[in-house]
Write a protein that holds these residues in place. Structure first.
Motif, PDB file in Angstrom:
ATOM      1  N   UNK A   1       0.819  -1.148   0.067  1.00 33.65           N
ATOM      2  CA  UNK A   1       0.056  -0.018   0.063  1.00 33.65           C
ATOM      3  C   UNK A   1       0.829   1.162  -0.096  1.00 33.65           C
ATOM      4  N   UNK A   2       2.193   1.233   0.513  1.00 33.39           N
ATOM      5  CA  UNK A   2       3.061   2.261   0.721  1.00 33.39           C
ATOM      6  C   UNK A   2       3.790   2.476  -0.548  1.00 33.39           C
ATOM      7  N   UNK A   3       3.723   1.367  -1.609  1.00 30.94           N
ATOM      8  CA  UNK A   3       4.675   1.562  -2.747  1.00 30.94           C
ATOM      9  C   UNK A   3       3.593   2.194  -3.948  1.00 30.94           C
ATOM     10  N   UNK A   4       4.259   3.076  -4.421  1.00 27.85           N
ATOM     11  CA  UNK A   4       3.534   3.883  -5.596  1.00 27.85           C
ATOM     12  C   UNK A   4       4.330   3.400  -6.859  1.00 27.85           C
ATOM     13  N   UNK A   5       3.925   2.353  -7.402  1.00 26.85           N
ATOM     14  CA  UNK A   5       4.524   1.840  -8.765  1.00 26.85           C
ATOM     15  C   UNK A   5       4.332   2.767  -9.953  1.00 26.85           C
ATOM     16  N   UNK A   6       3.330   3.768  -9.556  1.00 29.18           N
ATOM     17  CA  UNK A   6       3.113   4.745 -10.755  1.00 29.18           C
ATOM     18  C   UNK A   6       4.330   5.854 -10.680  1.00 29.18           C
ATOM     19  N   UNK A   7       5.064   5.793  -9.836  1.00 27.36           N
ATOM     20  CA  UNK A   7       6.322   6.652  -9.866  1.00 27.36           C
ATOM     21  C   UNK A   7       7.304   6.368 -10.782  1.00 27.36           C
ATOM     22  N   UNK A   8       7.190   5.299 -11.239  1.00 29.05           N
ATOM     23  CA  UNK A   8       7.989   4.605 -12.505  1.00 29.05           C
ATOM     24  C   UNK A   8       7.338   4.795 -13.783  1.00 29.05           C
ATOM     25  N   UNK A   9       6.576   5.728 -13.706  1.00 25.13           N
ATOM     26  CA  UNK A   9       5.918   5.977 -14.988  1.00 25.13           C
ATOM     27  C   UNK A   9       6.814   6.676 -16.303  1.00 25.13           C
ATOM     28  N   UNK A  10       7.880   7.139 -15.704  1.00 28.03           N
ATOM     29  CA  UNK A  10       9.040   7.829 -16.559  1.00 28.03           C
ATOM     30  C   UNK A  10       9.795   6.786 -17.288  1.00 28.03           C
ATOM     31  N   UNK A  11      10.077   6.632 -18.654  1.00 28.00           N
ATOM     32  CA  UNK A  11      10.873   5.909 -19.215  1.00 28.00           C
ATOM     33  C   UNK A  11      12.519   5.770 -18.565  1.00 28.00           C
ATOM     34  N   UNK A  12      12.893   7.024 -18.078  1.00 27.96           N
ATOM     35  CA  UNK A  12      14.058   7.153 -17.400  1.00 27.96           C
ATOM     36  C   UNK A  12      14.050   6.063 -16.208  1.00 27.96           C
ATOM     37  N   UNK A  13      13.234   6.510 -15.329  1.00 25.65           N
ATOM     38  CA  UNK A  13      13.002   5.635 -14.100  1.00 25.65           C
ATOM     39  C   UNK A  13      12.799   4.044 -14.444  1.00 25.65           C
ATOM     40  N   UNK A  14      12.109   3.752 -15.460  1.00 25.20           N
ATOM     41  CA  UNK A  14      11.941   2.114 -15.654  1.00 25.20           C
ATOM     42  C   UNK A  14      13.368   1.638 -16.060  1.00 25.20           C
ATOM     43  N   UNK A  15      14.201   2.325 -17.062  1.00 23.90           N
ATOM     44  CA  UNK A  15      15.235   1.907 -17.364  1.00 23.90           C
ATOM     45  C   UNK A  15      16.208   1.852 -16.330  1.00 23.90           C
ATOM     46  N   UNK A  16      16.355   2.686 -15.146  1.00 19.47           N
ATOM     47  CA  UNK A  16      17.145   2.660 -14.023  1.00 19.47           C
ATOM     48  C   UNK A  16      16.828   1.308 -13.403  1.00 19.47           C
ATOM     49  N   UNK A  17      15.466   1.268 -13.194  1.00 18.65           N
ATOM     50  CA  UNK A  17      15.057   0.118 -12.219  1.00 18.65           C
ATOM     51  C   UNK A  17      15.592  -1.204 -13.016  1.00 18.65           C
ATOM     52  N   UNK A  18      15.094  -1.321 -14.317  1.00 17.17           N
ATOM     53  CA  UNK A  18      15.899  -2.591 -14.832  1.00 17.17           C
ATOM     54  C   UNK A  18      17.467  -2.783 -14.920  1.00 17.17           C
ATOM     55  N   UNK A  19      18.136  -1.682 -15.053  1.00 21.32           N
ATOM     56  CA  UNK A  19      19.460  -1.544 -14.930  1.00 21.32           C
ATOM     57  C   UNK A  19      19.985  -2.136 -13.548  1.00 21.32           C
ATOM     58  N   UNK A  20      19.288  -1.621 -12.548  1.00 22.77           N
ATOM     59  CA  UNK A  20      19.793  -2.052 -11.290  1.00 22.77           C
ATOM     60  C   UNK A  20      19.544  -3.301 -10.935  1.00 22.77           C
ATOM     61  N   UNK A  21      18.394  -3.952 -11.620  1.00 23.80           N
ATOM     62  CA  UNK A  21      18.141  -5.432 -11.270  1.00 23.80           C
ATOM     63  C   UNK A  21      19.166  -6.115 -11.930  1.00 23.80           C
ATOM     64  N   UNK A  22      19.409  -5.801 -13.117  1.00 18.90           N
ATOM     65  CA  UNK A  22      20.379  -6.607 -13.878  1.00 18.90           C
ATOM     66  C   UNK A  22      21.956  -6.451 -13.184  1.00 18.90           C
ATOM     67  N   UNK A  23      22.132  -5.671 -12.586  1.00 18.68           N
ATOM     68  CA  UNK A  23      23.594  -5.149 -12.064  1.00 18.68           C
ATOM     69  C   UNK A  23      23.454  -6.130 -10.879  1.00 18.68           C
ATOM     70  N   UNK A  24      22.455  -6.339 -10.071  1.00 20.92           N
ATOM     71  CA  UNK A  24      22.221  -7.003  -8.939  1.00 20.92           C
ATOM     72  C   UNK A  24      22.121  -8.581  -9.216  1.00 20.92           C
ATOM     73  N   UNK A  25      21.710  -8.952 -10.227  1.00 21.11           N
ATOM     74  CA  UNK A  25      21.567 -10.516 -10.859  1.00 21.11           C
ATOM     75  C   UNK A  25      23.229 -10.638 -11.260  1.00 21.11           C
ATOM     76  N   UNK A  26      23.786  -9.805 -11.949  1.00 15.85           N
ATOM     77  CA  UNK A  26      25.194 -10.222 -12.512  1.00 15.85           C
ATOM     78  C   UNK A  26      26.172 -10.273 -11.371  1.00 15.85           C
ATOM     79  N   UNK A  27      26.033  -9.169 -10.257  1.00 14.65           N
ATOM     80  CA  UNK A  27      26.945  -9.224  -9.427  1.00 14.65           C
ATOM     81  C   UNK A  27      26.897 -10.326  -8.297  1.00 14.65           C
ATOM     82  N   UNK A  28      25.651 -10.895  -8.153  1.00 12.95           N
ATOM     83  CA  UNK A  28      25.498 -12.217  -7.388  1.00 12.95           C
ATOM     84  C   UNK A  28      26.217 -13.394  -8.343  1.00 12.95           C
ATOM     85  N   UNK A  29      25.897 -13.307  -9.535  1.00  8.35           N
ATOM     86  CA  UNK A  29      26.696 -14.317 -10.184  1.00  8.35           C
ATOM     87  C   UNK A  29      28.296 -14.618 -10.220  1.00  8.35           C
TER      88      UNK A  29
END
Length: 233
Positions: A205-233
């Motif tokens: 309820x406290x998470x506002x997914x709508x704040x990721x409506x901008x393309x730049x923020x979506x790209x940053x989110x995807x990039x951070x997830x990729x970095x986290x996965x690659x780093x763990x590997x």
């Protein structure tokens, strides 16, 4: 081997997180201390979801296998280190000056020492009470839960995350298989059926997914997830 795996699984993603914090800082947190922001990003990249890992290993019946034991041990050390880094990041973010940061870290160190040398010998008697009665008396259940709450309040007063205090209380408990099983059995149903769903509902309820409506923020989110996965590997 456990220390090598744990430290590598923490340091490599942490370094990647610190590096990616450099270009992200002016975009996401220009009004926050860079040290706190960089630590937060680094820890976010490196921390392991220990309960989730334990559940996966348990469901795959790998608890008694060398690989499962190594993964759990490494993740446990990883989590302890990461929580200290989170406490440091919180202290840096919440303090107003370098002196205040050192003061917060100092009080956190005093709290940990107090838990180790004062509280731990007291709660160690719970194992003795368990051995004498064959079960943990209700009085000790009350003491343990009160200790968790008071530890959380103490760390919040110091200026670091409340969950850090509860975590330190947890690692101060005696290492007794029967005691741990008894406490888990008593609280597991209540936690899993009530508190855990409430936590996820409250967080959702406290998470506002709508704040990721901008393309730049979506790209940053995807990039951070990729970095986290690659780093763990």
């Amino acid at each position: 081997m456990t220390l090598v795996v744990s430290n590598t699984a923490l340091l490599v993603p942490l370094m990647l997180g610190l590096l990616v914090a450099l270009p992200l800082y002016p975009l996401l947190a220009p009004n926050i201390r860079f040290a706190a922001f960089a630590l937060f990003v680094g820890v976010s990249m490196s921390i392991t979801a220990f309960p989730v890992l334990a559940r996966i290993i348990s469901e795959r019946r790998m608890l008694t296998r060398p690989l499962g034991a190594l993964a759990l041990s490494a993740a446990a050390i990883d989590d302890v280190s990461a929580w200290f880094l989170i406490a440091l990041a919180t202290a840096v973010a919440g303090a107003g000056s370098g002196v205040a940061v050192l003061e917060t870290i100092g009080w956190a160190a005093v709290f940990c020492l107090g838990m180790a040398f004062l509280v731990r010998p007291i709660v160690a008697r719970a194992a003795v009470a368990y051995d004498e009665a064959g079960r943990l008396p209700g009085t000790w259940i009350t003491v343990i839960f009160a200790g968790v709450l008071l530890s959380a309040i103490a760390t919040e007063t110091i200026g670091i995350a409340v969950i850090f205090g509860a975590f330190v209380m947890g690692i101060s408990m005696p290492r007794h298989a029967g005691l741990s099983e008894d406490v888990t059995r008593r609280v597991e149903d209540f936690v899993l059926t009530l508190l855990l769903p409430l936590f996820f509902a409250y967080t959702g309820l406290r998470t506002n997914v709508g704040l990721l409506g901008q393309g730049q923020l979506i790209a940053i989110t995807v990039g951070l997830c990729a970095i986290a996965i690659v780093g763990k590997y």
